[in-house]
Design an enzyme around this catalytic site. Structure first.
Site, PDB file in Angstrom:
ATOM      1  N   SER A  47       0.801  -1.225   0.000  1.00 50.26           N
ATOM      2  CA  SER A  47       0.000   0.000   0.000  1.00 50.26           C
ATOM      3  C   SER A  47       0.833   1.274   0.000  1.00 50.26           C
ATOM      4  CB  SER A  47      -0.943   0.002   1.214  1.00 50.26           C
ATOM      5  OG  SER A  47      -0.211  -0.198   2.414  1.00 50.26           O
ATOM      6  N   HIS A 272      -0.291   6.346   6.222  1.00 45.25           N
ATOM      7  CA  HIS A 272       0.249   6.084   4.885  1.00 45.25           C
ATOM      8  C   HIS A 272       0.650   7.398   4.213  1.00 45.25           C
ATOM      9  CE1 HIS A 272      -1.379   2.044   5.324  1.00 45.25           C
ATOM     10  NE2 HIS A 272      -0.810   1.698   4.188  1.00 45.25           N
TER      11      HIS A 272
END
Length: 290
Positions: A47, A272
């Site tokens: 990811s 993230h």
């Protein structure tokens, strides 16, 4: 240090668990010379490479963004062929095994004429999502201590350090698998950019990570990057340091400065890289590619 009401603790634990469950699912042959424009570029990884949650998402199953670092590298280098098979939640297992119905083994994207490969993998092998969930949840009840570290080290062994070490042969096997399928390729293996402040401080108003857990998590993060760099060097791949320049752009910084998103965000998956973070990763890859 501000205390966190019990109702907020419960909401925090539930929110981080749900958000991260979605976001998570981190011998050389001849290779293309540095500085040579690639003709066939394949991007592999998890990811952090797919750009989970970064607008606009172009593949919902793999949480892949049209502004992830492979897309930016592709735009800069303009190879004749570009395959981006990065997928949120991927581990080293998914290099050679299907991840889901629409995500076949990532190494299947390689061919003998592939001449550039980027790889970002290992974070999920060490349990990135589970670590964040545990540390944010435990920290909500003991912000001044080190409850998460204690939960991983109570036996006298640092379980995360052991897991990082156990992941090393998996990274090695992945690089070897790339080399077998794409013997002419230049392989660029990235590390993971900073999530928490490099000075070891915490920011409980952003994420309930305890004061004593923050430096331990930073050191674990660096241990993972060091392991990845060691395995890359041992197999003739190029390690791309995405950590150093990300210092000062962690989740504790305000919007516009941070490259990594906190728990509550719409700019990327929690914990993230956002679009600026993906751009920074692309810049590091392009610098390494020559």
């Amino acid at each position: 240090m501000r205390s966190v009401p019990s109702s907020r603790r419960a909401r925090t634990a539930a929110a981080v668990t749900a958000a991260l469950a979605t976001a998570a699912g981190l011998g050389a042959g001849p290779a293309a010379a540095a500085g040579t424009a690639p003709d066939r570029y394949v991007a592999l990884g998890d990811s952090f490479a797919s750009g989970a949650g970064v607008p606009d998402q172009v593949d919902a199953d793999c949480m892949r963004s049209g502004r992830n670092y492979p897309a930016l590298v592709n735009a800069a280098l303009a190879p004749a062929v570009h395959k981006d098979v990065t997928c949120g939640g991927a581990t080293t297992v998914h290099m050679t095994s299907a991840q889901n119905a629409s995500a076949p083994p990532q190494l299947d994207a390689l061919s003998a004429d592939t001449d550039l490969v980027t790889l970002t993998i290992g974070g999920n092998d060490v349990g990135f999502a589970d670590i964040i969930v545990r540390c944010v949840t435990l920290g909500a009840f003991n912000l001044g201590g080190s409850p998460c570290k204690n939960s991983y080290t109570w036996t006298g062994t640092d379980q995360l350090a052991a897991t990082v070490a156990a992941t090393a042969p998996k990274i090695a096997a992945t690089i070897d698998g790339i080399r077998q399928r794409a013997p002419q390729a230049r392989i660029l293996v990235t590390g993971y950019p900073a999530i928490l402040p490099d000075n070891g401080t915490n920011c409980p108003w952003v994420a309930t990570i305890a004061k004593g857990d923050a430096p331990w998590l930073r050191d674990t993060h660096k241990r993972l990057n060091t392991m990845i760099a060691t395995q890359a060097a041992a197999r003739g791949a190029v390690y791309v340091d995405t950590y150093t320049k990300s210092i000062g752009h962690d989740i504790c910084k305000p919007a516009g400065t941070r490259w990594m998103e906190p728990l509550i965000t719409n700019a990327a998956a929690p914990f993230h890289p956002n679009a600026a973070g993906e751009r920074a990763m692309a810049d590091a890859v392009l610098a390494a590619a020559g």
